[in-house]
Design a protein around this motif. Structure first.
Motif, PDB file in Angstrom:
ATOM      1  N   THR A   1       0.837  -1.201   0.000  1.00  0.00           N
ATOM      2  CA  THR A   1       0.000   0.000   0.000  1.00  0.00           C
ATOM      3  C   THR A   1       0.870   1.247   0.000  1.00  0.00           C
ATOM      4  OG1 THR A   1      -1.743  -1.160   1.224  1.00  0.00           O
ATOM      5  CG2 THR A   1      -1.799   1.258   1.274  1.00  0.00           C
ATOM      6  N   LEU A   2       1.925   1.230   0.812  1.00  0.00           N
ATOM      7  CA  LEU A   2       2.775   2.410   0.972  1.00  0.00           C
ATOM      8  C   LEU A   2       3.502   2.801  -0.308  1.00  0.00           C
ATOM      9  CD1 LEU A   2       4.158   4.555   2.785  1.00  0.00           C
ATOM     10  CD2 LEU A   2       5.956   2.847   3.157  1.00  0.00           C
ATOM     11  N   TYR A   3       4.199   1.868  -0.934  1.00  0.00           N
ATOM     12  CA  TYR A   3       5.062   2.230  -2.055  1.00  0.00           C
ATOM     13  C   TYR A   3       4.306   2.787  -3.262  1.00  0.00           C
ATOM     14  CZ  TYR A   3       9.064   0.713   0.588  1.00  0.00           C
ATOM     15  OH  TYR A   3      10.036   0.615   1.558  1.00  0.00           O
ATOM     16  N   PRO A   4       3.152   2.251  -3.614  1.00  0.00           N
ATOM     17  CA  PRO A   4       2.402   2.901  -4.700  1.00  0.00           C
ATOM     18  C   PRO A   4       1.989   4.342  -4.358  1.00  0.00           C
ATOM     19  CG  PRO A   4       1.620   0.659  -4.407  1.00  0.00           C
ATOM     20  CD  PRO A   4       2.553   0.959  -3.255  1.00  0.00           C
ATOM     21  N   ILE A   5       1.691   4.600  -3.102  1.00  0.00           N
ATOM     22  CA  ILE A   5       1.359   5.967  -2.679  1.00  0.00           C
ATOM     23  C   ILE A   5       2.576   6.867  -2.835  1.00  0.00           C
ATOM     24  CG2 ILE A   5       0.790   7.409  -0.675  1.00  0.00           C
ATOM     25  CD1 ILE A   5      -1.037   5.066   0.255  1.00  0.00           C
ATOM     26  N   LEU A   6       3.740   6.386  -2.418  1.00  0.00           N
ATOM     27  CA  LEU A   6       4.960   7.179  -2.555  1.00  0.00           C
ATOM     28  C   LEU A   6       5.255   7.490  -4.018  1.00  0.00           C
ATOM     29  CD1 LEU A   6       7.193   5.424   0.130  1.00  0.00           C
ATOM     30  CD2 LEU A   6       6.104   7.677   0.304  1.00  0.00           C
ATOM     31  N   VAL A   7       5.032   6.520  -4.888  1.00  0.00           N
ATOM     32  CA  VAL A   7       5.242   6.743  -6.333  1.00  0.00           C
ATOM     33  C   VAL A   7       4.288   7.824  -6.838  1.00  0.00           C
ATOM     34  CG1 VAL A   7       4.989   5.691  -8.623  1.00  0.00           C
ATOM     35  CG2 VAL A   7       6.197   4.465  -6.813  1.00  0.00           C
ATOM     36  N   ARG A   8       3.018   7.754  -6.444  1.00  0.00           N
ATOM     37  CA  ARG A   8       2.042   8.767  -6.881  1.00  0.00           C
ATOM     38  C   ARG A   8       2.398  10.150  -6.359  1.00  0.00           C
ATOM     39  NH1 ARG A   8      -1.919   4.838  -5.445  1.00  0.00           N
ATOM     40  NH2 ARG A   8      -2.656   6.139  -3.744  1.00  0.00           N
ATOM     41  N   LEU A   9       2.823  10.224  -5.098  1.00  0.00           N
ATOM     42  CA  LEU A   9       3.196  11.513  -4.525  1.00  0.00           C
ATOM     43  C   LEU A   9       4.443  12.081  -5.215  1.00  0.00           C
ATOM     44  CD1 LEU A   9       2.592  10.840  -0.714  1.00  0.00           C
ATOM     45  CD2 LEU A   9       1.182  12.217  -2.257  1.00  0.00           C
TER      46      LEU A   9
END
Length: 105
Positions: A39-47
Motif C-alpha cells: 500500500t505504501l510504495y504505490p502511494i509514494l510513487v504517486r506523490l
C-alpha cells in the motif's frame, strides 16, 4: 498535479508532515503509518509523480552495511504546501460531516 486523498494517503502525508525537512525511508514510513509495503510504495510513487516528494537512493555499500540500500523520501516545498492544504481541507470536511468544530484526524 492533484493527488486523490484517501485515508491511506492521509496517513502517509501526515507522517511526512511530522518533520517535513527530514528524509524518511520506507520501513520508517510503514512503522509510522501502519501500512503494508504493498500500500505504501504505490502511494509514494504517486506523490513523487505529483511533485510532492523527491527521493534518492542512499549511497552506501550494502555488503559493508549488512543491509540493502535505502531509498529516502522527502517532501518538496510545493509538497509541504499542498499536503498541508489537503489535510486542512479534509479536517474541515470532517468537521462539517461530524458537526464537531475543530475536529481533526
Amino acid at each position: 498535479m492533484a493527488v486523490r486523498m484517501t485515508s491511506s494517503v492521509l496517513k502517509v502525508v501526515a507522517a511526512l508532515l511530522a518533520d517535513p525537512a527530514a528524509e524518511q525511508y520506507g520501513l520508517q514510513l510503514m512503522q509510522a503509518t501502519g501500512l503494508p509495503s504493498g500500500t505504501l510504495y504505490p502511494i509514494l510513487v504517486r506523490l513523487e509523480r505529483a511533485g510532492w516528494l523527491r527521493s534518492r537512493w542512499e549511497d552506501v555499500d550494502p555488503t559493508a552495511e549488512g543491509r540493502p540500500s535505502r531509498r529516502y523520501y522527502q517532501l518538496t516545498a510545493d509538497g509541504v504546501a499542498d499536503a498541508r492544504r489537503e489535510v486542512t481541507t479534509m479536517q474541515q470536511q470532517m468537521a462539517r460531516a461530524t458537526g464537531i468544530p475543530g475536529f481533526s484526524t
